[in-house]
Design a protein around this motif. Sequence first.
Motif, PDB file in Angstrom:
ATOM      1  N   ARG A 165      -2.782  -0.971  -9.798  1.00  0.00           N
ATOM      2  CA  ARG A 165      -3.290  -1.163  -8.437  1.00  0.00           C
ATOM      3  C   ARG A 165      -2.734  -0.045  -7.577  1.00  0.00           C
ATOM      4  O   ARG A 165      -1.834   0.680  -7.979  1.00  0.00           O
ATOM      5  N   CYS A 166      -3.238   0.061  -6.365  1.00  0.00           N
ATOM      6  CA  CYS A 166      -2.700   1.018  -5.414  1.00  0.00           C
ATOM      7  C   CYS A 166      -2.555   0.300  -4.067  1.00  0.00           C
ATOM      8  O   CYS A 166      -3.514  -0.297  -3.571  1.00  0.00           O
ATOM      9  N   ILE A 167      -1.355   0.328  -3.531  1.00  0.00           N
ATOM     10  CA  ILE A 167      -1.053  -0.302  -2.245  1.00  0.00           C
ATOM     11  C   ILE A 167      -1.124   0.789  -1.186  1.00  0.00           C
ATOM     12  O   ILE A 167      -0.369   1.760  -1.241  1.00  0.00           O
ATOM     13  N   TYR A 168      -2.064   0.644  -0.245  1.00  0.00           N
ATOM     14  CA  TYR A 168      -2.224   1.607   0.847  1.00  0.00           C
ATOM     15  C   TYR A 168      -1.605   1.020   2.109  1.00  0.00           C
ATOM     16  O   TYR A 168      -1.902  -0.131   2.463  1.00  0.00           O
ATOM     17  N   PHE A 169      -0.775   1.814   2.784  1.00  0.00           N
ATOM     18  CA  PHE A 169      -0.049   1.282   3.929  1.00  0.00           C
ATOM     19  C   PHE A 169       0.289   2.367   4.934  1.00  0.00           C
ATOM     20  O   PHE A 169       0.213   3.562   4.641  1.00  0.00           O
ATOM     21  N   THR A 170       0.669   1.925   6.124  1.00  0.00           N
ATOM     22  CA  THR A 170       1.237   2.804   7.142  1.00  0.00           C
ATOM     23  C   THR A 170       2.589   2.225   7.521  1.00  0.00           C
ATOM     24  O   THR A 170       2.844   1.028   7.326  1.00  0.00           O
ATOM     25  N   ILE A 171       3.453   3.082   8.044  1.00  0.00           N
ATOM     26  CA  ILE A 171       4.786   2.642   8.454  1.00  0.00           C
ATOM     27  C   ILE A 171       5.032   3.080   9.887  1.00  0.00           C
ATOM     28  O   ILE A 171       4.769   4.230  10.245  1.00  0.00           O
ATOM     29  N   SER A 172       5.531   2.140  10.689  1.00  0.00           N
ATOM     30  CA  SER A 172       5.972   2.468  12.042  1.00  0.00           C
ATOM     31  C   SER A 172       7.467   2.181  12.115  1.00  0.00           C
ATOM     32  O   SER A 172       8.072   1.742  11.135  1.00  0.00           O
ATOM     33  N   ASP A 173       8.060   2.386  13.283  1.00  0.00           N
ATOM     34  CA  ASP A 173       9.486   2.090  13.444  1.00  0.00           C
ATOM     35  C   ASP A 173       9.767   0.606  13.266  1.00  0.00           C
ATOM     36  O   ASP A 173      10.867   0.216  12.897  1.00  0.00           O
ATOM     37  N   GLU A 174       8.765  -0.229  13.538  1.00  0.00           N
ATOM     38  CA  GLU A 174       8.974  -1.678  13.516  1.00  0.00           C
ATOM     39  C   GLU A 174       8.499  -2.372  12.241  1.00  0.00           C
ATOM     40  O   GLU A 174       9.009  -3.425  11.885  1.00  0.00           O
ATOM     41  N   ALA A 175       7.475  -1.797  11.578  1.00  0.00           N
ATOM     42  CA  ALA A 175       6.875  -2.567  10.486  1.00  0.00           C
ATOM     43  C   ALA A 175       6.115  -1.687   9.510  1.00  0.00           C
ATOM     44  O   ALA A 175       5.740  -0.558   9.812  1.00  0.00           O
ATOM     45  N   ILE A 176       5.850  -2.264   8.351  1.00  0.00           N
ATOM     46  CA  ILE A 176       4.924  -1.696   7.381  1.00  0.00           C
ATOM     47  C   ILE A 176       3.632  -2.502   7.525  1.00  0.00           C
ATOM     48  O   ILE A 176       3.668  -3.727   7.655  1.00  0.00           O
ATOM     49  N   THR A 177       2.503  -1.806   7.522  1.00  0.00           N
ATOM     50  CA  THR A 177       1.206  -2.475   7.581  1.00  0.00           C
ATOM     51  C   THR A 177       0.431  -2.104   6.332  1.00  0.00           C
ATOM     52  O   THR A 177       0.111  -0.937   6.114  1.00  0.00           O
ATOM     53  N   VAL A 178       0.154  -3.101   5.501  1.00  0.00           N
ATOM     54  CA  VAL A 178      -0.612  -2.882   4.278  1.00  0.00           C
ATOM     55  C   VAL A 178      -2.085  -3.000   4.643  1.00  0.00           C
ATOM     56  O   VAL A 178      -2.530  -4.035   5.144  1.00  0.00           O
ATOM     57  N   LEU A 179      -2.827  -1.913   4.398  1.00  0.00           N
ATOM     58  CA  LEU A 179      -4.234  -1.862   4.771  1.00  0.00           C
ATOM     59  C   LEU A 179      -5.161  -2.280   3.640  1.00  0.00           C
ATOM     60  O   LEU A 179      -6.178  -2.927   3.875  1.00  0.00           O
ATOM     61  N   ARG A 180      -4.815  -1.894   2.416  1.00  0.00           N
ATOM     62  CA  ARG A 180      -5.654  -2.207   1.264  1.00  0.00           C
ATOM     63  C   ARG A 180      -4.779  -2.337   0.028  1.00  0.00           C
ATOM     64  O   ARG A 180      -3.715  -1.716  -0.056  1.00  0.00           O
ATOM     65  N   ILE A 181      -5.250  -3.098  -0.941  1.00  0.00           N
ATOM     66  CA  ILE A 181      -4.653  -3.166  -2.280  1.00  0.00           C
ATOM     67  C   ILE A 181      -5.826  -3.066  -3.240  1.00  0.00           C
ATOM     68  O   ILE A 181      -6.569  -4.031  -3.416  1.00  0.00           O
ATOM     69  N   THR A 182      -6.014  -1.893  -3.806  1.00  0.00           N
ATOM     70  CA  THR A 182      -7.190  -1.644  -4.631  1.00  0.00           C
ATOM     71  C   THR A 182      -6.803  -1.483  -6.087  1.00  0.00           C
ATOM     72  O   THR A 182      -5.635  -1.298  -6.419  1.00  0.00           O
TER      73      THR A 182
END
Length: 96
Positions: free
Chosen positions: A63-80
């Motif tokens: 699988r591939c976990i797509y995400f962004t990271i900010s100072d406060e959190a990780i946001t997972v956008l997709r898991i393909t």
Amino acid sequence: MLTKRALSDLRAHYDYILAFDPIAAKRLLHEINRKMEWIAELGITGAPRSFIPGLRAFPFKSRCIYFTISDEAITVLRITHGRQNISPDDFPESDL
């Protein structure tokens, strides 16, 4: 945090495997959740994806976990699935 699209992806992976092996389906969900926690604990990791600023990808269990990271959190956008072709169209503006 997981977007609605990431939750939907996760559910689709679970449902597909559930039809063949319920124990493996539960194990995969658990392992993906642990890996997302690990990514959040480490901070920035994964490979950058240039087609969307700040997007990163981490391969895991075919699988591939797509995400962004900010100072406060990780946001997972997709898991393909790892063999799935991905383009900017797979990441709606509303999820970013």
